[in-house]
Design an enzyme around this catalytic site. Structure first.
Site, PDB file in Angstrom:
ATOM      1  N   LYS A 196       0.733  -1.193  -0.084  1.00 21.06           N
ATOM      2  CA  LYS A 196       0.014   0.015  -0.032  1.00 21.06           C
ATOM      3  C   LYS A 196       0.890   1.313   0.025  1.00 21.06           C
ATOM      4  O   LYS A 196       0.330   2.313  -0.709  1.00 21.06           O
ATOM      5  CB  LYS A 196      -0.804  -0.094   1.106  1.00 21.06           C
ATOM      6  CG  LYS A 196      -0.169  -0.103   2.535  1.00 21.06           C
ATOM      7  CD  LYS A 196       0.050   1.208   3.324  1.00 21.06           C
ATOM      8  CE  LYS A 196       0.555   1.145   4.461  1.00 21.06           C
ATOM      9  NZ  LYS A 196       0.829   2.341   5.405  1.00 21.06           N
ATOM     10  N   THR A 253      -3.615   5.486   3.771  1.00 20.75           N
ATOM     11  CA  THR A 253      -2.254   5.839   3.481  1.00 20.75           C
ATOM     12  C   THR A 253      -2.394   6.707   2.208  1.00 20.75           C
ATOM     13  O   THR A 253      -1.462   7.565   1.868  1.00 20.75           O
ATOM     14  CB  THR A 253      -1.417   4.694   3.062  1.00 20.75           C
ATOM     15  OG1 THR A 253      -1.572   3.875   4.352  1.00 20.75           O
ATOM     16  CG2 THR A 253       0.068   5.016   2.916  1.00 20.75           C
TER      17      THR A 253
END
Length: 336
Positions: A196, A253
């Protein structure tokens, strides 16, 4: 009261020490620098990473790894991915540590894939730290450290080889503002947490170039598809990637200015070089080093990861971020 050692006094390690203390544990932080350890113990602050934020009185610190490990009933590892192996090797040169980490549960907070070996962090802990495989778990989720330091509510996932061990880890971090869900999909949770960061760089770069929410949503969605393909190919469970450790962590994120990887992507999108962008962020953005390792792993497995390859082209080979972002969304027609 459980005595826990947190190894690594950066922003995430220090913040998680607070979580553990708020959950009722006795916590000692290992800090690489003696002055940081003294500040945490004497003043209950870590200005380098958390500014004026005050830590619980039950959190102390030391720069001597032997003192941190002495009497610890569990370990929490928060050392950056690309320096972890060297750090573990240096610890094993200390008196009494030649055989490796103590035979106690070890929870990894570190997110990344090691360059050169393509090893996951749990594998590095086992290989270089002699941690017992049946005692190593991982934590991942939408856990931006600045929000957790402010004690804002969130969820996370702790994965371990057994439900019993996952439950132990969950009890460690049972603070009023953090809800830990358990899993036995160590592979899936670990891959989700590593990849990610790479996707977040691409999303941040698109925003820095002035692209809108449509572009961001497209990259996040296709990024999740990449993460899932790689994780399943490695043996992870598909459902993991639709949960907190997958989609949850990816959204946080990619969308938050608190994310170091997102900020680094923004800087690239504004025209900074990778060196300038890293300097501007000022803290470790694991996605930069992890991108190449993920791309190598995917190539070896025959997994298509165009976003990851594009990030590698920028951070490792100096490709234009604008050309790369445009190319990602102008690929040939194919089924989703």
């Amino acid at each position: 009261m459980t005595r826990l050692a947190v190894l690594g006094a950066g922003s995430w390690g220090t913040t998680f020490a607070q979580v553990l203390a708020d959950a009722g544990n006795d916590v000692v932080l290992w800090a690489r620098r003696e002055e940081v350890a003294e500040e945490i113990t004497e003043h209950h602050t870590n200005h380098s990473y958390l500014g004026e934020h005050e830590l619980p009185a039950s959190v102390t610190a030391t720069s001597r790894i032997q003192d941190a490990l002495d009497g610890a009933e569990g370990l929490v590892v928060a050392v950056p991915a690309q320096s972890l192996r060297a750090t573990l090797s240096s610890w094993r040169e200390q008196p009494g540590l030649a055989s490796g980490l103590p035979a106690v549960p070890v929870l990894s907070l570190t997110k990344g894939i090691e360059r050169g070996t393509d090893a996951r962090i749990s594998e590095v802990l086992i290989q270089a730290g002699a941690a017992r495989q049946d005692l190593v778990g991982v934590l991942s989720g939408p856990n931006l450290s600045a929000e957790i330091a402010d004690r804002r509510p969130c969820g996370t996932v702790v994965a371990a080889p057994s439900e019993e061990l996952a439950g132990t880890f969950a009890r460690w971090c049972d603070a009023p503002y953090l809800r830990a869900y358990t899993s036995t999909d160590v592979m899936g949770v670990e891959i989700a947490g590593a990849v990610k960061n790479v996707v977040a760089i691409a999303v941040g770069a698109a925003s820095g170039l002035g692209h809108g929410h449509n572009t961001t949503a497209s990259l996040i969605t296709r990024g999740l598809a990449e993460i899932t393909r790689l994780g399943v190919a490695l043996g992870g469970t598909r459902e993991t990637f639709a949960g907190l450790a997958g989609m949850g962590d990816l959204v946080a994120t990619c969308a938050s200015p608190l994310s170091r990887n997102h900020r680094l992507g923004l800087a690239l999108g504004r025209g900074l070089s990778i060196e300038q962008a890293v300097a501007e962020v000022g803290q470790t953005a694991e996605g930069v080093a992890t991108a190449r390792a993920v791309a190598d792993l995917a190539e070896r497995l025959g997994v298509d990861m165009p976003i990851t390859r594009s990030v590698v082209a920028v951070v490792d080979h100096g490709a234009s971020i604008e050309q790369v972002t445009t190319a990602l969304l102008s690929r040939s027609v194919r089924p989703e």
